[in-house]
Design an enzyme around this catalytic site. Sequence first.
Site, PDB file in Angstrom:
ATOM      1  N   GLU A  59      60.616 -10.962  34.482  1.00 18.14           N
ATOM      2  CA  GLU A  59      61.166 -11.229  33.150  1.00 18.14           C
ATOM      3  C   GLU A  59      62.571 -10.627  33.142  1.00 18.14           C
ATOM      4  O   GLU A  59      62.772  -9.456  32.858  1.00 18.14           O
ATOM      5  CB  GLU A  59      60.302 -10.573  32.060  1.00 18.14           C
ATOM      6  CG  GLU A  59      60.753 -10.984  30.662  1.00 18.14           C
ATOM      7  CD  GLU A  59      60.376  -9.984  29.555  1.00 18.14           C
ATOM      8  OE1 GLU A  59      60.406 -10.384  28.387  1.00 18.14           O
ATOM      9  OE2 GLU A  59      60.080  -8.813  29.860  1.00 18.14           O
ATOM     10  N   ASP A  93      57.234  -7.295  33.691  1.00 17.51           N
ATOM     11  CA  ASP A  93      57.748  -7.116  32.340  1.00 17.51           C
ATOM     12  C   ASP A  93      59.073  -6.350  32.351  1.00 17.51           C
ATOM     13  O   ASP A  93      59.232  -5.392  33.108  1.00 17.51           O
ATOM     14  CB  ASP A  93      56.706  -6.326  31.535  1.00 17.51           C
ATOM     15  CG  ASP A  93      57.074  -6.173  30.090  1.00 17.51           C
ATOM     16  OD1 ASP A  93      57.009  -7.178  29.361  1.00 17.51           O
ATOM     17  OD2 ASP A  93      57.438  -5.059  29.670  1.00 17.51           O
TER      18      ASP A  93
HETATM   19  C1  GLC Z   1      58.310  -7.662  27.181  1.00 22.53           C
HETATM   20  C2  GLC Z   1      57.114  -8.340  26.544  1.00 22.53           C
HETATM   21  C3  GLC Z   1      57.024  -7.920  25.110  1.00 22.53           C
HETATM   22  C4  GLC Z   1      56.885  -6.410  25.038  1.00 22.53           C
HETATM   23  C5  GLC Z   1      58.039  -5.729  25.750  1.00 22.53           C
HETATM   24  C6  GLC Z   1      57.791  -4.268  25.942  1.00 22.53           C
HETATM   25  O1  GLC Z   1      59.496  -8.130  26.708  1.00 22.53           O
HETATM   26  O2  GLC Z   1      57.226  -9.736  26.692  1.00 22.53           O
HETATM   27  O3  GLC Z   1      55.960  -8.541  24.453  1.00 22.53           O
HETATM   28  O4  GLC Z   1      56.875  -6.009  23.696  1.00 22.53           O
HETATM   29  O5  GLC Z   1      58.230  -6.256  27.027  1.00 22.53           O
HETATM   30  O6  GLC Z   1      56.830  -4.064  26.950  1.00 22.53           O
END
Ligand code: GLC
Length: 586
Positions: A300, A243
């Site tokens: 991500e 993440d």
């Molecule tokens: C990422 C997740 C999202 C979350 C954020 C903070 O972008 O996909 O859903 O709110 O991280 O952890």
Amino acid sequence: MPKHVAGKRGTARRRMSGPVASGAGTTKPKEKGPAVERESWWETAVIYQVYVRSFTDGDGDGIGDLAGVRSRLGYLRELGVDAIWFNPWYLSPMADGGYDIVDYHEIEPLFGSIEQAEQLIAEAHALGIRIVLDVVPNHGSDQEPWFGDALTSPSGSPERARYHFRPGRGANGELAPNDWESIFGGPAWTRTNGPEGQPGEWYLHLFAPEQPDYNWDNPEVRAHFDEVLRFWFDRGVDGFRIDSAALLVKEPRLVDLGASDWTRSPGGHPFVDRDGIHDVYRQWRRLADSYTGKRLLVGEVWLPEQPDRFARYLRPDELHAAFNFSLLGCAFEATALREVIETTLDSHVALGPWPTWVLSNHDVVRPVTRYGRCGTAFSMDDRRIGEASDLELGARRARAAALLTLSLPGAVYIYQGEELGLWEVEELPDELLEDPIWRRSGHTDRGRDGCRVPIPWTGQEAPFGFGPDGSTPWLPQPAQWKDFTVEAESADAGSMLELYRAALRLRRLEPAFRTRELRWLPARDGVLVYCRGTDLLVVANLSDQPIDLSRSGEVLLSSAPTQEAKLPVDCAAWLRLPAGRLRSDL
Ligand code: GLC
């Protein structure tokens, strides 16, 4: 959660049962294409994203859970997915849908128990489905023991050094330490109170105040996450989705964004994509590679405007893959789509790792709604919730987009409900909205709950088999979803679900889809035509006229019925070219 980039342009342990063997595939999928030498399973995998809270509720409390997921593994097997990626399922107060984690060694009790997680992993593996978990290294939870210790420890203490605590500015420290803003809105700092309630230091949270950022310069933080990865690798999981992967490392002085020269120097942003991040992923890669079976690390990484910087995460000793969100943001328009596909393929050829393709996830407006709007491009900074959308048009385009995406070289991520053609539920009552964005934006941005509405499975009325009859799902499902349940769509050969099932079947059977080769063929304006392997043709008609496929080969699958070999506007098809015929008459 891309806003930050798009904007610029001591833990209790439970007793566990022992580790389980890794790797799906002890049972071979019934239907298999011809053997093709494959380096790593994720390269061309179809990975299905399960947002547990909204998938299936096994115990009737209105919230999806692991028992629910286990009862649906057969559905996922039949759909033909290679792996499941779970949004966080660990112990969490749920200030941000589970992205505020208190303990990675426990399952959130709303979802189930560690034993159920282990059973789920084993059952999925037995069906040939791999398991990918979320890991959230940028931040923890304000309810975590470490953070509690930090709050009760003095300024400069080792307990505070696991996070970013700083004195405030201004005569009495009443101003935040710097000008950074939270990605969810408002300042990225919250002031703490001392034991007698007197105002104290501030702590950094790039997301909600309940999600304090870790200090990645602290060896204890690094060791903690090494242990978390091991814990779940030991339990057989096949990979992690990382993440907010580009945010971990901060500029040591935490300089003001306004005072930094980040627009001019790559890696100069004080909290996005700092060079120091790569050491973390090199270490994680060593750790993942020390396990038998192939374990995936997929990041991500939202750096849409900096392909060279994105590429650095995919160096041979770093992540195996990174999400490519360019398709998700792209307008439904031939030139723009072609550019996104070409740029992605070109950049990955140079790199080695295979691309990934994503049309939706739990953070973005569902494609049916996006594609039915006047402007079909999408940005996290402007979700345009409530803007008029022609859902019929959107669904037609989403079907075409699915066939385009599933025909591209690389891995495809499918977000639960995408395969049913669900749309964004924009009329949710204010009082039910849970996304912190709603609150943090001062109720101006309705946030992401509209794409997280519980899945409809069966029946004519809510909860549509999401939970036992009589239970109330945590968010209400639209009555029209009676025609979009898995049951209803399974009985309709023209449904979105049947299109996905057929596409995944063909994708598995056709060796051409597991190569990296994609050749564009000439076509008229608004039409995309490319060849996969030597005999598969993919055609997408985004022009304003139907196109004649009669001389282009045998239609294997189309996103809408072709009448007299005419592919309608906003539709796509897969065709088999006659032997030796590598040209298009389109
Ligand atoms: C990422 C997740 C999202 C979350 C954020 C903070 O972008 O996909 O859903 O709110 O991280 O952890």
